[in-house]
Design a protein around this motif. Structure first.
Motif, mmCIF file in Angstrom:
data_model
loop_
_atom_site.group_PDB
_atom_site.id
_atom_site.type_symbol
_atom_site.label_atom_id
_atom_site.label_comp_id
_atom_site.label_asym_id
_atom_site.label_seq_id
_atom_site.Cartn_x
_atom_site.Cartn_y
_atom_site.Cartn_z
ATOM 1 N N THR A 1 0.845 -1.186 0.000
ATOM 2 C CA THR A 1 0.000 0.000 0.000
ATOM 3 C C THR A 1 0.882 1.238 0.000
ATOM 4 N N PRO A 2 0.723 2.157 -0.942
ATOM 5 C CA PRO A 2 1.568 3.357 -0.975
ATOM 6 C C PRO A 2 1.472 4.125 0.333
ATOM 7 N N PHE B 1 2.017 11.004 1.387
ATOM 8 C CA PHE B 1 1.995 11.762 0.133
ATOM 9 C C PHE B 1 3.372 11.896 -0.477
ATOM 10 N N ARG C 1 4.934 7.998 -1.363
ATOM 11 C CA ARG C 1 4.301 7.024 -2.238
ATOM 12 C C ARG C 1 4.784 7.154 -3.672
ATOM 13 N N GLY D 1 -2.016 8.453 -5.187
ATOM 14 C CA GLY D 1 -2.139 7.422 -4.171
ATOM 15 C C GLY D 1 -2.998 6.247 -4.579
ATOM 16 N N SER D 2 -3.507 5.524 -3.583
ATOM 17 C CA SER D 2 -4.189 4.249 -3.833
ATOM 18 C C SER D 2 -5.701 4.353 -3.881
#
Length: 499
Positions: free
Chosen positions: A68-69, A72, A75, A80-81
């Motif tokens: 999971t990234p 901010f 990532r 993002g995810s």
């Protein structure tokens, strides 16, 4: 750029034989027929769908569905995810992404005219793993689209043969690559079929990829000799590629592409002839390329320094025209010439690529000091670039705390053919112009620094110097046929963001 220069340059800059591929007035680019409008609509639909989907669910970095990234600034993508939606899509075999590249380049002196241009490219990619989605082992699909915009500094200001930016193209919204791939025998064999770009896999130097100038991507020694620049950015063609991994170190691949990515000839610039990427033409013969590679010390625990060595050859089956003599054996500069170069069947060349690390970094092949060298030769009578060589040096992780940054110096040299020089000398003699320039070569020197601000954002200051832009042709902006285009200095910066 004055229209006469556009006509003069485009016939040679894209490797087209004058008698077959002489370019007409650029204003004809706006004359689309019904079929072209349909293709444009199709391309816009593809771009729009990819845009909306990708913005909703940006792509996972490196295809890692499990990670999971983080925050901010840490990532891998700016957006993002989306609450884990990206990870779930990846687990189902779907990855989507958007990359935006924008730059501002200026030439304070030299070239045809002075000034600055901003240009950019938004790229949309969709990858589908059918093994995850439908239990079709080793089967993947890929689609790519682009939105290209901006000023085209090489085409308008510089008059050079090796565009100073690898994102420079006629503004368009276009379909790019579109293919399916099947991997067999535990990754030993892969077959790819669809609309392909030769520079995605062939003649690639890992260490030269950091540069901004286009020749450090798909080298001018090949692109400058092929119709419409060959099956490379911004115009792939229908094709097929086979790759065989013989051992962990030795691989071989070969491919066949449609001969002219712009399609059937008309008076427009090639990029206007295939303005939306959906021409899917099989016109003007077939382009074949084959390449063997030997890669050593690629594992992190290897004791030696990483290196990759490639040797390749290409062949084009279409008719090409002699660049000095017409079909009656007279000089094309003669007042009695037919204006049609003596036709010759087929074209080809050989090339090599060397990437070698000299000093390893903490993360082995990903960091340290490395050098690259590429070169190629081809026949002088039918090619504008019979000899090409580029090389350079790069250091990733040179400064403490900046392990992802890369500092690099590259030089590219394209020698123009003896046939073109003979034609220019005939022009001198026949017209009584002893000081008229004779084409010889073009050289580019580039220094660049790519700064990794975050995993998803880079900023890249860049400086280039071009010697003999256009290969020492007359400057259309000088008002004289005896003044060549002056050497030019280019500086600017690029930014790239992965969404």
């Amino acid at each position: 750029m004055p229209a006469p220069f556009m006509k003069y340059r485009s016939a040679w800059a894209r490797g087209a034989a004058p008698a077959d591929e002489c370019q007409g007035d650029i204003m004809n680019k706006r004359k689309y027929n019904g079929d072209a409008k349909s293709r444009t609509s199709f391309g816009l639909v593809v771009v729009s769908l990819l845009s909306l989907t990708a913005l909703a669910h940006p792509a996972l970095a490196d295809g890692d569905c499990e990670v999971t990234p983080p925050g901010f600034w840490e990532r891998d993508t700016a957006l993002g995810s989306f609450g884990g939606a990206r990870t779930e899509l990846c687990k189902k075999g779907v990855q989507l992404g958007v990359t935006s590249v924008n730059e501002m380049l200026a030439n304070p002196y030299g070239g045809v005219s002075h000034g600055g241009k901003g240009q950019g490219r938004m790229q949309f990619d969709l990858d589908i793993d059918l093994e995850k989605m439908a239990e079709l082992k080793g089967t993947t699909l890929h689609a790519g689209a682009m939105w290209i915009y901006g000023g085209r500094i090489s085409g308008k200001n510089l008059g050079n043969l090796m565009p100073v930016s690898n994102i420079e193209a006629i503004p368009s919204r276009r379909l790019f690559t579109l293919w399916g791939q099947q991997v067999l025998f535990d990754d030993m064999l892969s077959v790819r079929l669809g609309q392909l770009a030769v520079d995605d896999e062939f003649v690639v130097s890992k260490l030269s990829s950091v540069f901004v100038n286009s020749t450090f991507g798909f080298p001018f020694g090949i692109s400058g000799n092929l119709p419409s620049g060959g099956a490379a950015f911004p115009m792939p063609t229908p094709g097929a590629r086979v790759k065989l991994n013989l051992t962990d170190e030795v691989s071989w691949m070969t491919a066949a592409f449609a001969g002219d990515p712009a399609g059937k000839f008309d008076v427009r610039d090639p990029q206007w002839r295939n303005h939306d990427g959906t021409t899917f033409s099989f016109s003007r013969g077939t382009f074949y390329i084959t390449e063997g590679a030997y890669a050593v010390n690629q594992e992190k625990n290897s004791k030696g320094l990483p290196g990759t060595y490639k040797l390749g050859a290409w062949y084009h089956s279409a008719r090409f025209n002699d660049q000095h003599f017409d079909n009656l054996g007279q000089s094309l500069a003669s007042g009695n010439t037919t204006g049609i170069g003596n036709p010759v069947r087929g074209n080809g060349g050989v090339y090599f690529v060397i990437d070698q690390m000299l000093i390893k970094g903490q993360r082995w092949s990903e960091e340290g000091l490395g050098v690259f060298l590429r070169g190629g030769v081809s026949p002088s009578d039918r090619n504008q670039v019979p000899f090409y060589l580029d090389g350079g040096i790069s250091y990733k992780g040179l400064f403490a705390g900046r392990e992802e940054d890369t500092l690099a110096l590259g030089v590219g040299y394209g020698q123009l053919s003896g046939s073109l020089q003979g034609l220019d000398r005939d022009t001198r003699q026949i017209n009584g112009q002893p000081t008229r320039p004779v084409r010889d070569y073009e050289t580019v020197i580039e220094v660049t620094y790519q700064a990794q601000i975050t995993p998803w954002w880079t900023i890249q200051p860049d400086v280039q110097y071009v010697i003999h832009p256009g290969g020492n042709i007359p400057n259309p902006g000088a008002g004289s046929q005896f003044t060549p285009i002056g050497d030019t200095f280019i500086f600017g910066a690029r930014t790239a963001i992965k969404f």
